[in-house]
Design an enzyme around this catalytic site. Structure first.
Site, PDB file in Angstrom:
ATOM      1  N   PRO A   1       0.986  -1.081  -0.116  1.00 51.71           N
ATOM      2  CA  PRO A   1      -0.067  -0.062  -0.056  1.00 51.71           C
ATOM      3  C   PRO A   1       0.878   1.374   0.147  1.00 51.71           C
ATOM      4  O   PRO A   1       0.431   2.236  -0.482  1.00 51.71           O
ATOM      5  CB  PRO A   1      -0.713  -0.086   1.410  1.00 51.71           C
ATOM      6  CG  PRO A   1      -0.899  -1.710   1.587  1.00 51.71           C
ATOM      7  CD  PRO A   1       0.323  -2.102   1.128  1.00 51.71           C
TER       8      PRO A   1
ATOM      9  N   ASP B   1      13.466  -6.030 -15.425  1.00 46.43           N
ATOM     10  CA  ASP B   1      13.918  -5.572 -16.853  1.00 46.43           C
ATOM     11  C   ASP B   1      13.953  -6.745 -17.829  1.00 46.43           C
ATOM     12  O   ASP B   1      13.763  -6.662 -18.980  1.00 46.43           O
ATOM     13  CB  ASP B   1      15.401  -5.641 -16.620  1.00 46.43           C
ATOM     14  CG  ASP B   1      15.737  -4.254 -16.000  1.00 46.43           C
ATOM     15  OD1 ASP B   1      15.160  -3.355 -15.786  1.00 46.43           O
ATOM     16  OD2 ASP B   1      16.939  -4.201 -15.493  1.00 46.43           O
TER      17      ASP B   1
ATOM     18  N   ILE C   1     -13.422   5.361 -33.856  1.00 45.42           N
ATOM     19  CA  ILE C   1     -13.970   4.848 -35.142  1.00 45.42           C
ATOM     20  C   ILE C   1     -15.327   3.932 -35.133  1.00 45.42           C
ATOM     21  O   ILE C   1     -15.935   4.460 -36.003  1.00 45.42           O
ATOM     22  CB  ILE C   1     -12.830   3.840 -35.769  1.00 45.42           C
ATOM     23  CG1 ILE C   1     -11.395   4.910 -36.041  1.00 45.42           C
ATOM     24  CG2 ILE C   1     -13.161   3.076 -37.051  1.00 45.42           C
ATOM     25  CD1 ILE C   1     -10.319   4.044 -36.630  1.00 45.42           C
TER      26      ILE C   1
ATOM     27  N   GLY D   1     -17.527   4.678 -32.967  1.00 49.12           N
ATOM     28  CA  GLY D   1     -18.584   5.627 -32.452  1.00 49.12           C
ATOM     29  C   GLY D   1     -19.386   5.089 -31.347  1.00 49.12           C
ATOM     30  O   GLY D   1     -18.700   4.316 -30.314  1.00 49.12           O
TER      31      GLY D   1
ATOM     32  N   GLU E   1       4.081  -3.687 -13.746  1.00 56.65           N
ATOM     33  CA  GLU E   1       5.594  -3.730 -13.791  1.00 56.65           C
ATOM     34  C   GLU E   1       6.370  -2.576 -14.075  1.00 56.65           C
ATOM     35  O   GLU E   1       7.333  -2.598 -14.881  1.00 56.65           O
ATOM     36  CB  GLU E   1       5.860  -5.045 -15.093  1.00 56.65           C
ATOM     37  CG  GLU E   1       5.191  -5.971 -14.761  1.00 56.65           C
ATOM     38  CD  GLU E   1       5.890  -7.172 -15.333  1.00 56.65           C
ATOM     39  OE1 GLU E   1       6.954  -7.214 -15.766  1.00 56.65           O
ATOM     40  OE2 GLU E   1       5.134  -8.304 -15.528  1.00 56.65           O
TER      41      GLU E   1
ATOM     42  N   THR F   1       5.358   1.850 -13.640  1.00 58.04           N
ATOM     43  CA  THR F   1       4.566   2.657 -14.259  1.00 58.04           C
ATOM     44  C   THR F   1       5.430   3.465 -15.630  1.00 58.04           C
ATOM     45  O   THR F   1       6.767   3.257 -15.395  1.00 58.04           O
ATOM     46  CB  THR F   1       4.026   3.846 -13.566  1.00 58.04           C
ATOM     47  OG1 THR F   1       5.268   4.707 -13.043  1.00 58.04           O
ATOM     48  CG2 THR F   1       3.334   3.515 -12.386  1.00 58.04           C
TER      49      THR F   1
END
Length: 377
Positions: free
Chosen positions: A126, A237, A335, A337, A361, A363
């Site tokens: 947290p 990584d 596209i 809509g 993983e 930001t």
């Protein structure tokens, strides 16, 4: 230029066929019901679409990172939530593969891979997301090992896992130098707490995991006491190209839906695909998806070649591909809509699923710091 081998192309087709048959038909159902996709994951395991990079000797598929990215893109095109469940297993096993002794690898990995069980990577708390130095989960040294106390949050597979890789501090005053990685089999004192109700990837289970006086033998430490931060960073990584590949799959799914719709939707007496604004959007979407894929494949190849400097390229691939996924899926909704905003079509799900790619993983703000740090070092 990357050219896939005949074997890679065959595996790509296998993953694509599996996605068409087993994932796409049920993706909306699992999303709508927020139901854990154990039945689908079981089929993926039987087909060899889980634990890609674990060596065959340890019960995995034994693929290189590049091939794993090719397959992850295909699965992600079907459902990012289902694919996240499988990807989380790889994420949890990476620290053992990277920092574990041969004895640790043989002890902990085959019981997961050969039986199709789940594992969980437990770093976030947290008050410790991007700031790993703030990890508060404590590992107190006792005779023969350590006693763990604390809670982890946003843990994928946390309520179904039989094995946890947990990052805890042996000395909070040491900051990152106190962080240590532990392999923790499911036992008394390990429990799942709150389940997150999420915007996207709803098929995956994301929970709080609590550790209450859990004894961990000293031989379950990965890489030595105080090496947890290094283990975590090497893990991320290595795994980030796979998140990039998943992002490409999500973007591609939305793009393909938009192309199909644009050819079929008639306005002003002709398909909207004839309109230059729509054509420009589709052209930009296609170009950025291809650019993302090439960044992902380059980073994956560097991981496979054990290039010592792949952290920058790995961060670039994850950052760019996930940003593209968010942009492409948003354009796909535009596209279509009003239909794009409806659950009748899949593009709204692709858009919801895309957002997490920019967050988990690491930001994309953290990715930019990683990239800049490598540039300026």
């Amino acid at each position: 230029m990357f050219r896939l081998s005949a074997e890679q192309l065959a595996m790509q087709k296998m993953a694509r066929d599996f996605t068409e048959k087993e994932i796409i038909p049920v993706a909306a159902e699992y999303d709508e019901q927020e139901k854990f996709p154990d039945a689908v994951i079981r089929k993926m395991w039987e087909t060899g679409l889980v634990n890609f990079t674990v060596p065959e000797a340890l019960g995995g598929v034994g693929l290189d990172t590049l091939t794993s990215c090719v397959l992850t893109e295909e699965l992600g095109r079907g459902c990012a939530g289902i694919t996240t469940v499988a990807a989380a297993n790889s994420l949890a096993l990476y620290p053992i593969l990277i920092a574990g002794s041969e004895e640790q690898k043989k002890k902990f990995i085959p019981p997961i891979t050969t039986a199709g069980k789940y594992a969980a990577f437990c770093l976030t708390e947290p008050n410790a997301g991007s700031d790993a130095a703030s990890v508060a989960t404590n590992a107190k040294a006792v005779d023969g090992g350590y006693v763990l106390n604390g809670s982890k949050c946003f843990i994928t597979n946390g309520d179904v896992a039989d094995l946890f890789v947990v990052f805890a501090t042996v000395d909070k005053s040491k900051g990152l130098k106190g962080l240590t990685a532990f392999v923790v089999p499911k036992s008394d004192g390990v429990s799942a707490g709150k389940k997150e109700i999420k915007l996207g990837i709803r098929a995956s289970s994301t929970v709080v995991v609590n550790f209450d006086n859990v004894f961990v033998p000293a031989e379950n430490v990965l890489g030595g006491e105080g090496m947890g931060f290094k283990v975590a960073m090497q893990t991320l990584d290595t795994s980030r190209p796979l998140i990039g590949a998943l992002s490409v799959g999500v973007a591609r799914g939305a793009y393909e839906s938009a192309v199909k719709y644009a050819k079929e939707r008639v306005q002003f007496g002709q398909p909207i695909a004839n309109f230059q604004m729509i054509q420009a959007m589709l052209a930009n979407m296609a170009t950025r998806i291809d650019a993302s894929r090439l960044l992902v494949w380059r980073a994956a190849d560097m991981v496979d070649q054990k290039d010592a400097s792949f952290a920058k390229e790995s961060a670039m691939a994850k950052m760019y591909a996930s940003d593209v996924a968010m942009d492409v899926t948003t354009d796909a909704v535009q596209i279509l809509g009003g239909y794009g905003y409806s659950r009748e079509y899949p593009v709204e799900k692709y858009m919801r699923d895309a957002k997490i790619m920019q967050i988990y993983e690491g930001t994309n703000q953290i990715q930019r710091l990683v990239i800049a740090g490598n540039i300026l070092r």
